[in-house]
Design an enzyme around this catalytic site. Structure first.
Site, short mmCIF file in Angstrom:
data_model
loop_
_atom_site.label_atom_id
_atom_site.label_comp_id
_atom_site.label_asym_id
_atom_site.label_seq_id
_atom_site.Cartn_x
_atom_site.Cartn_y
_atom_site.Cartn_z
N GLY A 137 -1.37 10.20 -17.54
CA GLY A 137 -2.44 11.20 -17.47
C GLY A 137 -3.65 10.87 -18.32
CG ASP A 271 -6.04 10.00 -2.89
OD1 ASP A 271 -5.95 9.11 -2.02
OD2 ASP A 271 -6.02 9.76 -4.11
CG ASN A 272 -9.62 8.29 -4.21
OD1 ASN A 272 -9.10 9.22 -4.83
ND2 ASN A 272 -9.26 7.04 -4.39
P1 AMP Z 1 -6.80 7.20 -7.90
O1 AMP Z 1 -6.57 5.77 -7.56
O2 AMP Z 1 -7.56 7.42 -9.17
O3 AMP Z 1 -7.36 7.99 -6.77
O4 AMP Z 1 -5.35 7.81 -8.21
C1 AMP Z 1 -4.35 7.95 -7.24
C2 AMP Z 1 -3.32 8.92 -7.72
O5 AMP Z 1 -2.67 8.44 -8.91
C3 AMP Z 1 -3.87 10.30 -8.06
O6 AMP Z 1 -2.92 11.27 -7.72
C4 AMP Z 1 -4.04 10.20 -9.56
O7 AMP Z 1 -4.05 11.47 -10.15
C5 AMP Z 1 -2.85 9.36 -9.98
N1 AMP Z 1 -3.11 8.63 -11.22
C6 AMP Z 1 -3.89 7.54 -11.37
N2 AMP Z 1 -3.91 7.15 -12.67
C7 AMP Z 1 -3.13 8.00 -13.36
C8 AMP Z 1 -2.75 8.13 -14.73
N3 AMP Z 1 -3.18 7.30 -15.68
N4 AMP Z 1 -1.91 9.14 -15.05
C9 AMP Z 1 -1.47 9.98 -14.12
N5 AMP Z 1 -1.78 9.91 -12.82
C10 AMP Z 1 -2.61 8.94 -12.43
MG MG Z 2 -7.92 9.78 -6.53
#
Ligand code: AMP
Ligand code: MG
Length: 521
Positions: A137, A271-272
């Site tokens: 997180g 999701d992005n």
């Molecule tokens: P993202 O690539 O940033 O769109 O992340 C994809 C998913 O992984 C989303 O659900 C994020 O919340 C989760 N996520 C990415 N990095 C972290 C992290 N450091 N801690 C917790 N969840 C993460």
């Molecule tokens: Mg994301």
């Protein structure tokens, strides 16, 4: 700061998870989970955005007070804040990934500003939530600087985006394996407060659809329309159809902007994708230096290069198709959804044509201009020509001459040999553009002003961001502050700031952070 007016519609109007706290879990039938930021050791304000702070109602004294760093480092809540993590799913790299959710983002609340506009304040890197899956997180300084600088740069380029209010160092270390290659290291942690009218994503609708939860799907759609699309009226299916068409139109405009300025998002998972058509979730993004439609900065995607620069328009369309599928329970038949998808194609074409006219300095785009631009792109790719420098300098070429002199474009080449070989084709292309410009008959000064407003002089080249990050990791934020300043006026000539204009230096060609990035942030 205590006088901010919060109106937390998301948690008030949508069903929440009955359990509070970060225990990992599947959350069904709820759009959000209550969870507070996890306090950090030593929050320190590293950078902030004055115009956005003022808009939200923060005085300079408030932002620079220790209390601000406490709140935006996640150690304290203001009266009226109701922190939560949103629940959503998504298609990642073409495959349904199930529940994802805000794993490292926590919304603090929705501020209503003096003008009545609504802004969700969200901390990125504020600690674990029920959606953190295997991760912590947290976010590292390097990625937080990249998000902070780029979202503001995009805003000033006129590209729809989430914004960044503040960058707070946590005073804690975070362990990251930057390239997933078994070499983890400790890095300084940081938290960005990002700001947008809505953080709803395509994946917010896909998750209830995937679970057959038509009730939550409808509630989310109704909520989103009422809060985030208040200009839409009507009811029932017609309203849903207008809404979807609006999302398609916005998405088309967004991607056309990315293609105009040379931005590669890098992780266009559903999701992005913001329902408002904002650039969201800055991760392994990058900026085009030498024009290459096949380039992606994302090492996680190095094989397939699904999210390469030149594929962004079709990927956005694929993502809209996923959204249409998710929204299908709201419709008796698929015709309105198909109409929305058709709207995407038409809106993208229109935006692309407007971009072509603006970038080439024409009053309107004809069919032969579309072909002209395609030809130029092929030539730029083969000749290894810097996209930003080329288009900016194109306005300097004297189009009154029958054989326009390409000298102003000299700087845009990376390879002298390729330049020699490519010059004859360029001369010929310029001669034809010159004839077209003379036929167009626009006043040269007005033409130039229009071109300068479409072809930025300053973009956040990957190596520029990395240089600022290298300094910041030594405790010196001056590079971040200087870039922040320059990128506030990306279309203006800024005498004395030539250092930010040059093409990518040789050392940055293959350096991590400058040419390649991973999702690990
Ligand atoms: P993202 O690539 O940033 O769109 O992340 C994809 C998913 O992984 C989303 O659900 C994020 O919340 C989760 N996520 C990415 N990095 C972290 C992290 N450091 N801690 C917790 N969840 C993460
Ligand atoms: Mg994301």
């Amino acid at each position: 700061m205590d006088a901010l007016r919060f109106d937390n519609a998301f948690v008030r109007d949508l069903p929440g998870d009955p359990e509070a706290g970060p225990r990992l879990r599947q959350v069904e039938g709820a759009a959000w989970s209550p969870v507070a930021p996890t306090p950090v050791a030593k929050p320190r304000l590293l950078a902030w955005t004055p115009d956005l702070a003022a808009r939200l109602g923060f005085s300079e004294a408030a932002v620079t007070s220790p209390a601000f760093a406490e709140v935006f480092g996640g150690n304290r809540l203001l009266p009226g804040m109701q922190p939560f993590a949103a629940n959503y799913g998504g298609h990642q790299f073409g495959h349904w990934a199930g529940q994802l959710g805000d794993g490292r983002a926590i919304t603090l609340g929705e501020v209503v500003d003096a003008g009545g506009a609504r802004w969700e304040l969200q901390l990125k890197g504020a600690g674990p939530t029920p959606y953190s899956r295997m991760a912590d997180g947290r976010a590292v300084l390097r990625s937080s600087i990249r998000e902070f600088l780029c979202s503001e740069a995009m805003h000033h380029l006129g590209v729809p985006t989430t914004r960044a209010l503040s960058l707070v160092g946590t005073g804690e270390q975070v362990v990251r394996d930057m390239f997933y290659d078994g070499h983890p290291r400790e890095e300084p942690g940081a938290i960005v407060c990002r700001v947008a009218p809505s953080f709803l994503r395509f994946g917010s609708f896909e998750l209830p659809f995937s679970r057959g939860d038509a009730t939550l799907l409808r509630r989310l759609a109704d909520f989103c329309i009422a809060r985030d699309f208040p200009h839409l009226s009507g009811s029932g299916e017609a309203l849903y159809a207008d809404w979807f068409a609006d999302v398609c139109t916005r998405t088309a405009g967004l991607v056309a902007h990315w293609m105009r300025v040379g931005f590669v998002h890098g992780v266009l998972n559903t999701d992005n994708m913001s329902i408002l058509g904002l650039t969201i979730d800055y991760g392994p993004y990058g900026w085009i230096d030498d024009y290459d439609p096949d380039w992606t900065p994302n090492t996680t995607d190095a094989q397939v290069r699904r999210y390469r620069f030149g594929w962004q328009p079709r990927i956005a369309q694929w993502n809209l198709l996923r959204l249409a599928h998710a929204l299908s329970p709201l419709f008796a038949d698929t015709a309105p959804l198909q109409a929305g998808l058709d709207r995407y194609v038409a809106a993208f074409e229109a935006a692309e044509q407007a971009t072509i006219a603006a970038k080439l300095g024409l009053s309107a785009c004809r069919e032969d201009d579309v072909a002209r631009m395609r030809e130029l792109h092929v030539w730029m790719h083969g000749a290894e020509v810097d996209m930003t420098l080329f288009f900016r300098a194109l306005a300097e070429v004297d189009m009154a001459a029958a054989a326009p002199d390409p000298a102003p474009l000299d700087d845009a080449f990376y390879d002298p040999g390729k330049r020699e070989a490519a010059l004859p084709v360029l001369r010929e292309w310029l001669a034809r553009l010159g004839a077209r410009v003379r036929e167009d008959g626009r006043d040269p000064a007005r033409r130039r002003a229009a071109m300068d407003a479409a072809n930025p002089k300053y973009v956040l080249r990957n190596y520029l961001a990395q240089q600022a990050i290298d300094l910041a990791e030594q405790g010196d934020l001056s590079g971040v502050h200087a870039l922040q300043e320059v990128l506030r006026k990306p279309y203006d000539a800024q005498p004395g700031r030539e250092a930010y204009v040059g093409k990518r230096p040789d050392w940055a060609r293959d350096r991590p952070g400058c040419s390649t990035l991973s999702c690990s942030s």
